[in-house]
Write a protein that holds these residues in place. Structure first.
Motif, PDB file in Angstrom:
ATOM      1  N   ALA A 170       0.823  -1.196  -0.106  1.00  0.00           N
ATOM      2  CA  ALA A 170       0.059  -0.029   0.000  1.00  0.00           C
ATOM      3  C   ALA A 170       0.809   1.220  -0.012  1.00  0.00           C
ATOM      4  N   PHE A 171       2.183   1.287   0.565  1.00  0.00           N
ATOM      5  CA  PHE A 171       2.913   2.591   0.728  1.00  0.00           C
ATOM      6  C   PHE A 171       3.203   3.163  -0.577  1.00  0.00           C
ATOM      7  N   PRO A 172       3.611   2.681  -1.669  1.00  0.00           N
ATOM      8  CA  PRO A 172       3.953   3.457  -2.822  1.00  0.00           C
ATOM      9  C   PRO A 172       2.603   4.180  -3.164  1.00  0.00           C
ATOM     10  N   LYS A 173       1.173   3.370  -3.067  1.00  0.00           N
ATOM     11  CA  LYS A 173       0.259   4.135  -3.487  1.00  0.00           C
ATOM     12  C   LYS A 173      -0.329   5.262  -2.716  1.00  0.00           C
ATOM     13  N   LEU A 174      -0.155   5.202  -1.369  1.00  0.00           N
ATOM     14  CA  LEU A 174      -0.598   6.336  -0.322  1.00  0.00           C
ATOM     15  C   LEU A 174       0.372   7.413  -0.743  1.00  0.00           C
ATOM     16  N   LYS A 175       1.733   7.242  -1.042  1.00  0.00           N
ATOM     17  CA  LYS A 175       2.764   8.315  -1.442  1.00  0.00           C
ATOM     18  C   LYS A 175       2.315   8.966  -2.813  1.00  0.00           C
ATOM     19  N   MET A 176       1.859   8.357  -3.668  1.00  0.00           N
ATOM     20  CA  MET A 176       1.585   8.712  -4.895  1.00  0.00           C
ATOM     21  C   MET A 176       0.224   9.722  -4.827  1.00  0.00           C
ATOM     22  N   ILE A 177      -0.724   9.185  -4.064  1.00  0.00           N
ATOM     23  CA  ILE A 177      -1.809  10.191  -4.062  1.00  0.00           C
ATOM     24  C   ILE A 177      -1.924  11.401  -3.235  1.00  0.00           C
ATOM     25  N   THR A 178      -0.958  11.127  -2.249  1.00  0.00           N
ATOM     26  CA  THR A 178      -0.498  12.338  -1.290  1.00  0.00           C
ATOM     27  C   THR A 178       0.136  13.336  -2.370  1.00  0.00           C
ATOM     28  N   MET A 192     -10.494   3.132  11.510  1.00  0.00           N
ATOM     29  CA  MET A 192      -9.257   2.929  12.095  1.00  0.00           C
ATOM     30  C   MET A 192      -8.390   1.871  11.151  1.00  0.00           C
ATOM     31  N   VAL A 193      -6.838   2.462  11.070  1.00  0.00           N
ATOM     32  CA  VAL A 193      -6.048   1.707  10.087  1.00  0.00           C
ATOM     33  C   VAL A 193      -4.935   0.897  11.063  1.00  0.00           C
ATOM     34  N   SER A 194      -4.910  -0.164  10.859  1.00  0.00           N
ATOM     35  CA  SER A 194      -3.811  -1.027  11.361  1.00  0.00           C
ATOM     36  C   SER A 194      -3.025  -1.390  10.403  1.00  0.00           C
ATOM     37  N   TRP A 195      -1.714  -1.202  10.423  1.00  0.00           N
ATOM     38  CA  TRP A 195      -0.541  -1.469   9.742  1.00  0.00           C
ATOM     39  C   TRP A 195       0.807  -2.050  10.502  1.00  0.00           C
ATOM     40  N   ILE A 196       1.837  -2.376   9.505  1.00  0.00           N
ATOM     41  CA  ILE A 196       3.144  -2.913  10.294  1.00  0.00           C
ATOM     42  C   ILE A 196       4.123  -2.347   9.314  1.00  0.00           C
ATOM     43  N   HIS A 197       5.356  -2.129   9.452  1.00  0.00           N
ATOM     44  CA  HIS A 197       6.507  -1.739   8.503  1.00  0.00           C
ATOM     45  C   HIS A 197       6.975  -3.247   8.319  1.00  0.00           C
ATOM     46  N   ILE A 198       7.450  -3.422   6.945  1.00  0.00           N
ATOM     47  CA  ILE A 198       7.779  -4.521   6.452  1.00  0.00           C
ATOM     48  C   ILE A 198       9.033  -5.223   7.039  1.00  0.00           C
ATOM     49  N   ASP A 199       9.833  -4.349   7.832  1.00  0.00           N
ATOM     50  CA  ASP A 199      11.037  -4.969   8.509  1.00  0.00           C
ATOM     51  C   ASP A 199      10.524  -5.579   9.553  1.00  0.00           C
ATOM     52  N   PHE A 286       9.431  -0.469  14.656  1.00  0.00           N
ATOM     53  CA  PHE A 286       8.709   0.833  14.116  1.00  0.00           C
ATOM     54  C   PHE A 286       7.270   0.814  14.859  1.00  0.00           C
ATOM     55  N   PRO A 287       7.093   0.893  15.866  1.00  0.00           N
ATOM     56  CA  PRO A 287       5.695   1.046  16.583  1.00  0.00           C
ATOM     57  C   PRO A 287       5.066   2.118  16.424  1.00  0.00           C
ATOM     58  N   GLU A 288       5.486   3.157  15.856  1.00  0.00           N
ATOM     59  CA  GLU A 288       4.776   4.634  15.719  1.00  0.00           C
ATOM     60  C   GLU A 288       4.699   4.786  13.994  1.00  0.00           C
ATOM     61  N   PHE A 289       3.531   5.314  13.605  1.00  0.00           N
ATOM     62  CA  PHE A 289       3.460   5.622  12.096  1.00  0.00           C
ATOM     63  C   PHE A 289       4.445   6.663  11.669  1.00  0.00           C
ATOM     64  N   ASP A 290       4.313   7.726  12.332  1.00  0.00           N
ATOM     65  CA  ASP A 290       5.616   8.883  11.932  1.00  0.00           C
ATOM     66  C   ASP A 290       6.581   8.199  11.582  1.00  0.00           C
ATOM     67  N   ARG A 291       7.270   7.363  12.551  1.00  0.00           N
ATOM     68  CA  ARG A 291       8.740   6.818  12.415  1.00  0.00           C
ATOM     69  C   ARG A 291       8.836   6.002  11.322  1.00  0.00           C
ATOM     70  N   THR A 292       7.578   5.077  11.004  1.00  0.00           N
ATOM     71  CA  THR A 292       7.592   4.351   9.743  1.00  0.00           C
ATOM     72  C   THR A 292       7.883   5.152   8.577  1.00  0.00           C
ATOM     73  N   VAL A 293       6.819   6.204   8.271  1.00  0.00           N
ATOM     74  CA  VAL A 293       6.830   6.796   7.195  1.00  0.00           C
ATOM     75  C   VAL A 293       8.197   7.560   6.959  1.00  0.00           C
ATOM     76  N   TYR A 294       8.905   7.975   8.243  1.00  0.00           N
ATOM     77  CA  TYR A 294      10.237   8.860   8.087  1.00  0.00           C
ATOM     78  C   TYR A 294      11.173   7.707   7.566  1.00  0.00           C
ATOM     79  N   ASN A 295      11.130   6.636   7.960  1.00  0.00           N
ATOM     80  CA  ASN A 295      12.104   5.681   7.617  1.00  0.00           C
ATOM     81  C   ASN A 295      12.097   5.244   6.173  1.00  0.00           C
ATOM     82  N   LEU A 296      10.695   5.141   5.851  1.00  0.00           N
ATOM     83  CA  LEU A 296      10.316   4.505   4.382  1.00  0.00           C
ATOM     84  C   LEU A 296      10.852   5.553   3.405  1.00  0.00           C
TER      85      LEU A 296
END
Length: 301
Positions: A170-178, A192-199, A286-296
């Motif tokens: 999903a992440f490349p699509k989220l990035k594109m639409i943003t 609610m959105v449940s998610w997990i970093h690939i790592d 990567f328990p937090e979404f901000d940290r996940t997005v920053y890393n990716l």
């Protein structure tokens, strides 16, 4: 370890193969289109020579199943169902034929098994499993998987949430639409959105392998689900995009028709908590979404 990944050429399978190979394990992929030396042909329906690779293996991971990112007409519904049930069934037949079967079998499932929930946090213990097409697919899938128990084999159903990575999902699509200025809330935005970093997904699979006390259904998701509205705000902030157009439900219905998908994928509230992983003291990178997005974004540009 000797690890077999059935249907392992997609986003999750490729990342698992890389993760475990880099740690010195022997990874074999069951696929309809073998191209590499470690890939073996299977059709996900019938017993073939591929069953021999299961002998004396440590881990079997089954990721087979037609993508749910499609229109739910009768033909696609049947394919979604049969691709999951038939692959699970034929792997069970192959396991039964082994003189030394895999010690651990993990079968894909989905966090979509739980009802639309904005308030109730679904754990493995108290999760509310509902009754519609998607939830019934997951229930049938897990029922087929747990139908037979092999002595000495540990079975785990991976109730996986949205997995975020740069090379698929999903992440490349989220990035594109943003980036296109469409990164506002979808629908009311309170789903609610449940998610997990690939790592963390790969780490969690390894953790389950190493922890003999973990079995049955396991929620594979980060411990901090967020609303769709907050998720899109964080995407805009991290990408430095000042605005994002909201998409009301009627627009999503039209768009999903032309994009050959279903609005459920965006609008269902998946409010899921990884209780078994947390109780076993799994440490998320990567328990937090901000940290996940920053890393990716740092890794993928």
């Amino acid at each position: 370890m000797k690890i077999i990944i059935a249907a392992g050429t997609g986003f999750l399978g490729k990342n698992l193969e890389k993760y475990f190979t880099e740690k010195g394990n022997n990874v074999y992929i069951l696929t309809r289109s073998p191209k590499k030396e470690n890939e073996i042909y299977w059709d996900a329906k019938t017993i073939g020579d591929w069953k021999n690779i299961l002998e004396q293996s440590d881990v079997l991971i089954n990721l087979a199943g037609k993508s749910v990112d499609c229109r739910y007409h009768e033909k696609n519904k049947a394919e979604i169902y049969h691709s999951r049930i038939n692959s699970t069934k034929v792997l069970q037949e192959a396991v039964n034929l082994c003189s030394e079967p895999p010690k651990i079998w993990m079968n894909a499932s989905s966090a979509t098994i739980y009802v639309h929930s904005e308030k109730h946090l679904n754990t493995e213990e108290n999760g509310i499993v509902g009754d519609d097409f998607s939830m019934n697919i997951c229930k049938s899938w897990e029922a087929e998987f747990f139908r037979a128990q092999n002595q000495g084999m540990r079975k785990i159903a991976l109730r996986t949430s949205i997995v975020l990575g740069n090379n698929g999902g999903a992440f490349p699509k989220l990035k594109m639409i943003t980036k296109l200025g469409l990164g506002g809330k979808q629908g009311r935005g309170n789903q609610m959105v449940s998610w997990i970093h690939i790592d963390d997904f790969c780490k969690a699979i390894e953790w389950i392998i190493d922890n003999e006390n973990i079995s049955g259904p396991v929620n594979i998701t980060a411990p901090n689900p967020i609303t769709n509205e907050v998720l899109m705000k964080k995407m805009r902030r991290n990408l430095k995009i000042p605005f994002g157009l909201n998409a009301p439900v009627w627009q999503l219905e039209i768009a999903s028709f032309f994009l050959n998908t279903e609005t459920e994928i965006l609008l269902k509230s998946r409010h899921v908590y990884p209780e078994k992983l947390i109780e076993s003291r799994f440490q998320f990178s990567f328990p937090e979404f901000d940290r996940t997005v920053y890393n990716l974004l740092r890794e993928g540009g």
